[in-house]
Scaffold this motif. Sequence first.
Motif, PDB file in Angstrom:
ATOM      1  N   ALA A 208      77.447 128.707  39.427  1.00  0.00           N
ATOM      2  CA  ALA A 208      77.722 129.743  40.433  1.00  0.00           C
ATOM      3  C   ALA A 208      76.517 130.920  40.223  1.00  0.00           C
ATOM      4  O   ALA A 208      76.389 131.603  41.134  1.00  0.00           O
ATOM      5  CB  ALA A 208      79.110 130.218  40.185  1.00  0.00           C
ATOM      6  N   GLU A 256      70.898 128.900  51.842  1.00  0.00           N
ATOM      7  CA  GLU A 256      71.982 128.101  52.169  1.00  0.00           C
ATOM      8  C   GLU A 256      72.244 127.195  52.583  1.00  0.00           C
ATOM      9  O   GLU A 256      71.369 126.879  53.611  1.00  0.00           O
ATOM     10  CB  GLU A 256      73.277 129.250  52.564  1.00  0.00           C
ATOM     11  CG  GLU A 256      73.359 130.801  51.639  1.00  0.00           C
ATOM     12  CD  GLU A 256      74.254 131.523  52.224  1.00  0.00           C
ATOM     13  OE1 GLU A 256      75.284 132.325  51.651  1.00  0.00           O
ATOM     14  OE2 GLU A 256      74.263 131.892  53.554  1.00  0.00           O
ATOM     15  N   GLU A 258      75.230 125.701  55.424  1.00  0.00           N
ATOM     16  CA  GLU A 258      76.395 125.384  56.118  1.00  0.00           C
ATOM     17  C   GLU A 258      76.985 124.276  56.584  1.00  0.00           C
ATOM     18  O   GLU A 258      76.079 123.609  57.468  1.00  0.00           O
ATOM     19  CB  GLU A 258      76.502 126.568  57.267  1.00  0.00           C
ATOM     20  CG  GLU A 258      77.818 126.858  57.590  1.00  0.00           C
ATOM     21  CD  GLU A 258      77.899 127.869  58.686  1.00  0.00           C
ATOM     22  OE1 GLU A 258      78.918 127.656  59.945  1.00  0.00           O
ATOM     23  OE2 GLU A 258      76.909 128.819  59.012  1.00  0.00           O
ATOM     24  N   THR A 266      82.053 125.132  55.537  1.00  0.00           N
ATOM     25  CA  THR A 266      81.950 125.749  54.363  1.00  0.00           C
ATOM     26  C   THR A 266      80.287 125.988  53.721  1.00  0.00           C
ATOM     27  O   THR A 266      79.736 125.287  54.581  1.00  0.00           O
ATOM     28  CB  THR A 266      82.347 124.601  53.131  1.00  0.00           C
ATOM     29  OG1 THR A 266      82.249 125.288  51.793  1.00  0.00           O
ATOM     30  CG2 THR A 266      81.732 123.311  53.225  1.00  0.00           C
ATOM     31  N   THR A 267      80.252 126.939  53.025  1.00  0.00           N
ATOM     32  CA  THR A 267      78.696 127.424  52.989  1.00  0.00           C
ATOM     33  C   THR A 267      78.501 127.076  51.292  1.00  0.00           C
ATOM     34  O   THR A 267      79.268 127.585  50.424  1.00  0.00           O
ATOM     35  CB  THR A 267      78.726 128.816  53.123  1.00  0.00           C
ATOM     36  OG1 THR A 267      78.775 128.775  54.729  1.00  0.00           O
ATOM     37  CG2 THR A 267      77.080 129.102  52.829  1.00  0.00           C
ATOM     38  N   LEU A 268      77.236 126.668  51.105  1.00  0.00           N
ATOM     39  CA  LEU A 268      77.052 126.371  49.697  1.00  0.00           C
ATOM     40  C   LEU A 268      75.589 126.921  49.311  1.00  0.00           C
ATOM     41  O   LEU A 268      74.813 127.228  50.423  1.00  0.00           O
ATOM     42  CB  LEU A 268      76.802 124.986  49.195  1.00  0.00           C
ATOM     43  CG  LEU A 268      78.192 123.962  49.528  1.00  0.00           C
ATOM     44  CD1 LEU A 268      78.373 123.510  50.858  1.00  0.00           C
ATOM     45  CD2 LEU A 268      78.530 122.973  48.561  1.00  0.00           C
ATOM     46  N   LYS A 269      75.511 127.418  48.301  1.00  0.00           N
ATOM     47  CA  LYS A 269      73.828 127.612  47.895  1.00  0.00           C
ATOM     48  C   LYS A 269      73.153 126.630  47.590  1.00  0.00           C
ATOM     49  O   LYS A 269      73.486 125.608  46.665  1.00  0.00           O
ATOM     50  CB  LYS A 269      73.907 128.686  46.704  1.00  0.00           C
ATOM     51  CG  LYS A 269      74.455 130.027  47.093  1.00  0.00           C
ATOM     52  CD  LYS A 269      74.116 131.134  45.947  1.00  0.00           C
ATOM     53  CE  LYS A 269      74.811 130.770  44.565  1.00  0.00           C
ATOM     54  NZ  LYS A 269      74.616 131.857  43.465  1.00  0.00           N
ATOM     55  N   THR A 287      75.556 124.436  45.303  1.00  0.00           N
ATOM     56  CA  THR A 287      76.395 124.960  44.315  1.00  0.00           C
ATOM     57  C   THR A 287      77.496 125.511  45.343  1.00  0.00           C
ATOM     58  O   THR A 287      77.170 126.536  46.129  1.00  0.00           O
ATOM     59  CB  THR A 287      75.777 126.181  43.530  1.00  0.00           C
ATOM     60  OG1 THR A 287      75.134 125.545  42.556  1.00  0.00           O
ATOM     61  CG2 THR A 287      77.022 126.652  42.491  1.00  0.00           C
ATOM     62  N   SER A 288      78.836 125.431  45.167  1.00  0.00           N
ATOM     63  CA  SER A 288      79.809 125.878  45.852  1.00  0.00           C
ATOM     64  C   SER A 288      80.101 127.271  45.479  1.00  0.00           C
ATOM     65  O   SER A 288      79.690 127.631  44.463  1.00  0.00           O
ATOM     66  CB  SER A 288      81.069 125.216  46.112  1.00  0.00           C
ATOM     67  OG  SER A 288      81.668 124.952  44.626  1.00  0.00           O
ATOM     68  N   SER A 289      81.006 127.940  46.315  1.00  0.00           N
ATOM     69  CA  SER A 289      81.519 129.283  46.159  1.00  0.00           C
ATOM     70  C   SER A 289      82.285 129.453  44.492  1.00  0.00           C
ATOM     71  O   SER A 289      82.150 130.485  43.852  1.00  0.00           O
ATOM     72  CB  SER A 289      82.218 129.943  47.094  1.00  0.00           C
ATOM     73  OG  SER A 289      83.383 129.330  47.432  1.00  0.00           O
ATOM     74  N   ASP A 290      82.734 128.385  44.269  1.00  0.00           N
ATOM     75  CA  ASP A 290      83.487 128.439  42.916  1.00  0.00           C
ATOM     76  C   ASP A 290      82.804 127.680  41.865  1.00  0.00           C
ATOM     77  O   ASP A 290      83.359 127.582  40.729  1.00  0.00           O
ATOM     78  CB  ASP A 290      84.955 127.852  42.954  1.00  0.00           C
ATOM     79  CG  ASP A 290      84.815 126.137  43.395  1.00  0.00           C
ATOM     80  OD1 ASP A 290      83.539 125.750  43.601  1.00  0.00           O
ATOM     81  OD2 ASP A 290      85.718 125.384  43.417  1.00  0.00           O
TER      82      ASP A 290
END
Length: 344
Positions: A208, A256, A258, A266-269, A287-290
């Motif tokens: 993260a 990102e 989306e 959902t949005t991921l880096k 990589t997800s937000s969590d």
Amino acid sequence: MSRFQPDFKSVALLFAICVTGAVPDASAQGSEGLTGLYSNKSGKLAIVEGSNETLVHFSGSFPQGNSEGTCDCAWTVQKKTATAWTLTQADDPEPWTLRVNPKQFVLESGPTPQCCGAGYPGKDTFARSTSKPLGICKVKASKAVFHASDAANTARKAFVVSGDAVEAYVDPLEPDFLAARFQGPQKATAGLLKREDLDCSADSGPTASKAPVAADKLQPFAGTWVELTRQGKGFVVLKPCSAATRSFTVKPATGEVEVQLGQEATTLKVTSVEPGKGAGAWVLGLTSSDGKPEALQWKTADAAKGTVTVTSPDLFSQSHDYVRQEKQSAFPSKQEKGCDEYER
């Protein structure tokens, strides 16, 4: 302090994604929804589920007089129900049981467990809420063959190839064989890989905190990609009754992706971009937000038509064919049948 080290630690688990071929055997296990790493105060429980088999690893410690005893156990699931799994290993005649409850796993040993030191209490509990994602390794051998969990570690037909990115749990004991899992379009494959065939030097924990990749690296992927649905020998753009057509948008400026899932997004880096195997193939590290990592396999299907195929263990496990939004008009649009009931 004495520490018990079982002599079969070479079959400790590593979880992986990315393989070229997979041949299921008769011990098909079904759902792959519990793959992950779970923990309690004294140990870890690792699960890797495939369509062909399921592998389980347990490492932990327990009081042993004035010292500490340890367990290091690796099993294949011999029998599986919704609430209980029977765990076996080649050099232990007594099976263990893993009880699968809605909120926890309960691991129960036989009378004299061979993979634990003397005095093991016979039970460990792991809350399912402790589940953590696995890290990412990369295949460095030209071809790494999967092996069975039998005493001879018999070679199988399934394999991974150089450059494949894999999700992995790296056991600190650095075993010779590592258990791997590949999520394909229709099924997942589990089995053992040689540790020496993988490069796991990168951080194996959640990513993260990693920064997104530079905009210029993402520019070739930029834009919105719309899902194609196979119909007969071709593809159509399907319009669902009560949801948007699936799509994803790569945004180089912010690093990102989306993902529009239909009724939610959902949005991921994007934390890495590396060449894949063959022309037009890439591996995007998401990589997800969590902090959960996900390796997205990208392959150009037809550059002129603007189509690609993508695969990943979660978001794109069932959805693979996409076209650039500006070129989707080349494919017929079709409304999903039975929409009248949604209008009542």
